[in-house]
Enzyme design. Structure first.
Site, PDB file in Angstrom:
ATOM      1  NE  ARG A   1      38.156  48.254  39.047  1.00 38.07           N
ATOM      2  CZ  ARG A   1      37.450  48.621  37.679  1.00 38.07           C
ATOM      3  NH1 ARG A   1      37.912  49.490  37.190  1.00 38.07           N
ATOM      4  NH2 ARG A   1      36.333  47.993  37.526  1.00 38.07           N
TER       5      ARG A   1
ATOM      6  CG  HIS B   1      38.102  40.075  43.406  1.00 39.11           C
ATOM      7  ND1 HIS B   1      37.779  40.002  44.617  1.00 39.11           N
ATOM      8  CD2 HIS B   1      39.205  40.070  43.089  1.00 39.11           C
ATOM      9  CE1 HIS B   1      39.123  40.060  45.137  1.00 39.11           C
ATOM     10  NE2 HIS B   1      39.901  40.334  44.135  1.00 39.11           N
ATOM     11  CD  GLU B   2      36.431  45.511  44.009  1.00 36.79           C
ATOM     12  OE1 GLU B   2      36.298  46.650  43.195  1.00 36.79           O
ATOM     13  OE2 GLU B   2      35.758  45.345  45.056  1.00 36.79           O
ATOM     14  N   GLY B   3      36.217  44.017  38.835  1.00 34.58           N
ATOM     15  CA  GLY B   3      36.699  44.165  37.178  1.00 34.58           C
ATOM     16  C   GLY B   3      37.621  43.266  36.823  1.00 34.58           C
TER      17      GLY B   3
ATOM     18  CD  GLN C   1      40.765  46.348  36.298  1.00 35.49           C
ATOM     19  OE1 GLN C   1      41.324  47.683  36.336  1.00 35.49           O
ATOM     20  NE2 GLN C   1      39.513  46.225  36.802  1.00 35.49           N
TER      21      GLN C   1
END
Lengths: 594, 594
Positions: free
Chosen positions: A304, A446-448, A453
């Site tokens: 992240r 992407h990536e959460g 978040q």
């Protein structure tokens, strides 16, 4: 060749602010020195400039193509990834026991910023491989590490992270890919994945997929997910590539930006290939059964922060390009000057300066944020005092969702301003800024996602841990404010402390509501308010680091700090007021009225 | 076929709020009735759905191509423009004396919203032609109108507005295209233009360029600019197209979005063609010499409201598409629900509802804004009382930069949220929302950039006219607040009145600074603060119009009002504080520190 990133700013952040020289004195990094760090930064700049930047636009225009069998990329990608690996960057952050450079994460982040700024699509292949390799070193059995790590570090094999499925994106609890145990201790995997970056290509001899899947009888939800290494091509005991594994592509996704990194929908075990004479993708368990998600999440902080760094680099390079344009392009005259006077450069117009200074405050603030987080990774890995290590980890937990989301939001905003500075020209493919804007739009997804978040920050990092992480953050912010009190930045210190007090107060209000749904309904607003506070703090830190230097570079740091405190930090007050009000507008909304 | 716009909302705005039925009773619009308006709206919806929407993506993927001689577009564009003209829409807003429908501008705006929502690239050809034709009816000599208007209204000829030049975009004072008078009363034009939409194509027999140029000896700056009609092909006395005029293309621009509308760099008079045996583009003066810019600016209000409408339509259609997706797509579970429960639609998550309600508040607020402005155009054209006409024109002057800029900013933000609702899917070309985002990014740039709108509002409309326009606006806002006082919306009325008071106070502070540079340094912030106040007012108006109706549609209006007052209007306070502070951060910034 235009400048893609600021070497001067990286030096300032690493050496004038973060005191990287003292970091290099710690045993873990003792093999490094200011000289070796300077060398590796120059090497990154050079490879990024020579091998990554030149095909950035080409890889966007000639996006990856899948002919039903093979994914085709522009040939320059392969050369660039090769140059990256040959220079040792794939192994740079790893410990020496794995053949790595044992480079501090903060220094490596500065290196990666060059590659992302030059060509985020191509650097994606390297980034995924490194994240994959890094995970293997922590969780995989020695024989798997033995077989797969070295080829990944040398760039012969590249890696992926195969988490999402067509029906399970943000919600990994719902993945259905099956992993069936075999008598020989391996597994056979069956299922479809989605949104898998670098899921197929001809850049390397092999592709190493890290795949989340369920074993028979595994519990529902996230507690029944295991992690498997599934190579595209099976690897023999001697390390040579052998039979093709049962991994194929259903297709590729055509994106608005970030086109250089092919995004795929891989299929495992549908019989496209028959390793050992039968369908099923051969996979190797990584770590413990049903503990796949925690294993994946040990890498999540760094992944992240890596997204935040990529977003930052895109914002930064857009800023520099719009600045160069604004210095050169003649257009109009200052207010009150007649038509007979010559036209002036765009930068002479206050509104253009506003757009440039805003960008500067976003991109340099974001770079400070991600490097600060990387420095916390370094501290956790190199400090002796267990309490200090614990504090670094606590802070890292709180700051990671911010390091991911804040640059993704505000460096995209910077790219938007870069287009605006160029005007019509910025809207065309004759300039890079429109591509940066399209590329950067991926990062809040992407990536959460951005919303994920927020839930991570408020739900997990703040509310669940009893305030310890937030307390550690508050202590650091107060320390900076104390140092600034009585200086020329004293009013900013007061302003910062006051917003911090209000955030803590509002956090208490939110935590005491007793209604879990209400507590989390505005987690995104909480994330954004905290993010702005954190970046304001890091601007004050930069102001303090610039004290006593009166040159243009350090004056720029002061100007951006002033900008952030006068025009950005005040945006936080209405957000915190909203959180304090316990507003239920969105929570109670009947979807039928939409 | 997905829904592209809300017929119900258009009906609400036109008939439940703006009382269009009473407008239709005025003599100018007496030929129309609720029935004829319903018919024309249905016709717009049908043609937009059948002829515009189907090739929206195709025209993006297969962008215009210039082979050195001819501009190639996908064939569907020609059919769509033909269907538009055949239905009489080209002539719809014009008076009956010009063969028009004499349709109210507000009703015509509602029609155009359908075309923009369906395919903003194709509707661009129609829009430019109508703006051009409209200008001719006001400023051109009868013989020019006679020769060019009818073919434009029938779609045989299409039009452009050729203002910018390669070195003069925002700053038209610097154009250098020359117009040399000829003995026969015509002119010959020589020069290069830039950013000219629809500057060449094969959609029509002819293209009618309206070109800004300078005659010999004209004063420097904006007071020496004249306006010329320059056809691509000369038109004979009998109306037939004859010899090719000396107008060619240097090339076309490749844009990030809005690709369906070809954007060109035309060259006038470089000898590519030799009408009458010699180089020079034959042009006809429109209006008075040296008064070209004022002539162009008489159309500017409507052109800018048109840009706002296009931005609104893109935001609106993206909202509806993300809403449809969020209702269908299953993903995750509410907070606190275990993994064995089935997944729920995205719309069940509060953060997704937040993103949808935010979009709703932006796009419906923007639509109310542009239709309100169009209604002022109608009032100015149809009211008897000269004082009422003057008031409508005064208000229109103040609101036009807001109607252009607010939708361009916030409906782009809506498109950003639409992508976010879809997540990874929204970032791909499998869905429309990424195209809407790219298309909409043009709107803060063309027809006067965002910064230019700020200078227009604060510099020209507020400070130069002694506050009359702002006073008229304040009176209308106060009237709405008065009507809401004592109702369920009473607290919003108070909030609105309080922000208005503060805006007026801050305007006084800005006006009294005495430093012209400082007064205008934050004109963009002034624009954005005023825009949010205006849209809050229009939400209160919608709330009031919805009173007494308890169905889902009207509940939606109340929910969006609540959203705007709790989450958007509070953003104005820090902006006004900044303006009041007289901050000089960007004004005094030394560009060397950037």
């Amino acid at each position: 060749m235009s400048v893609i990133l600021s070497r001067r700013d990286l030096e300032f952040l690493l050496f004038e602010w973060l005191d990287t020289e003292s970091l290099l004195e710690r045993p873990r990094f003792a093999e490094h020195s200011r000289d070796t760090v300077d060398d590796v930064l120059r090497l990154a700049e050079q490879i990024a400039t020579d091998h990554f930047a030149p095909h950035n636009r080409k890889a966007d225009l000639e996006e990856p193509r899948f002919d039903g069998t093979t994914v085709h990329l522009v040939p320059e990608v392969k050369e660039a990834v090769r140059a990256f690996a040959d220079a040792g960057f794939m192994a740079a952050p790893l410990g020496e026991e794995f053949g790595g450079m044992q480079l501090p994460s903060s220094v490596f982040g500065a290196c990666m910023a060059w590659f992302h700024a030059a060509n985020v699509g191509t650097s994606g292949y390297a980034l995924l491989t490194m994240a994959n390799a890094n995970l293997l070193t922590v969780h995989a059995a020695p024989e798997l590490v033995e077989r797969f790590l070295e080829p990944m570090l040398s760039g012969r094999f590249l890696g992926t992270m195969a988490l999402s499925e067509p029906h399970a994106g943000s919600n990994l609890a719902d993945i259905t890919t099956r992993a069936e145990p075999q008598d020989d201790g391996t597994f056979r995997l069956f299922g479809r994945k989605m949104w898998i970056s670098a899921g197929d290509h001809e850049l390397s001899e092999n592709i190493v997929h890290l795949v989340l899947a369920r074993t028979p009888g595994a519990p529902a939800g996230t507690r029944g997910i295991s992690l498997f290494l599934v190579p595209k091509v099976l690897v023999e005991d001697d390390g040579s590539v052998g039979e093709r594994n049962d991994v194929a592509l259903a297709g590729i996704n055509h994106k608005m930006g970030f086109r250089g990194t092919v995004n795929t929908a891989p299929v495992f075990g549908d019989g496209a290939f028959t390793p050992g004479g039968r369908p099923g993708a051969v996979g190797y368990l990584v770590g413990t059964e049903n503990r796949g998600l925690p294993a994946m999440f040990t890498m999540m902080n760094e992944a992240r922060i890596g997204v935040g760094l990529g977003a930052t680099a895109l914002g930064y390079t857009g800023y520099l390009k719009s600045l160069a344009y604004a210095r050169e392009r003649l257009q109009g005259r200052p207010t009150g000057v007649g038509p007979d006077a010559p036209q002036v450069p765009l930068v002479e117009h206050p509104d253009v300066r506003r757009m440039l200074l805003a960008q500067k405050s976003y991109v340099e603030g974001a770079l400070a944020l991600v490097l600060y987080c990387s420095r916390l990774v370094d501290d956790a890995a190199s400090l002796d005092d267990p309490a200090a290590v614990a504090e670094a980890e606590l802070l890292l937990g709180v700051l990671t969702p911010i390091a991911k989301s804040w640059p993704s939001q505000w460096c995209l905003a910077a790219n938007d301003l870069a287009i605006q500075v160029l005007g019509g020209a910025g809207y065309t493919r004759d300039h890079d800024v429109e591509q940066h804007y399209r590329d950067n739009r991926l990062n809040p997804i992407h990536e959460g996602t951005h919303g994920i978040q927020g839930l991570d920050l408020l739900g997990r990092k703040v509310l669940l841990d009893g305030g310890a992480g937030l307390g550690a953050l508050a202590a650091r912010i107060r320390a900076a404010a104390s140092r600034a009190t009585g200086t020329e930045a004293g009013s900013y210190a007061d302003q910062l402390a006051s917003v911090l007090d209000r955030l803590l107060e509002v956090t208490g209000v939110v935590a005491s509501s007793g209604d879990q749904q209400l507590m989390l309904a505005d987690a995104t607003t909480y994330l954004e308010a905290t993010g702005h506070l954190v970046v304001a703090w890091l601007w004050l830190e930069q102001w303090l680091a610039a004290e006593g230097h009166a040159d243009a570079f350090h004056d720029g740091k002061r100007a951006a700090t002033r900008y952030f405190f006068t025009r950005e930090l005040p945006k936080v007050a209405p957000m915190l007021d909203l959180l304090a009000s316990g507003d239920r507008t969105t929570l109670d909304l009947d979807p039928r009225v939409l």
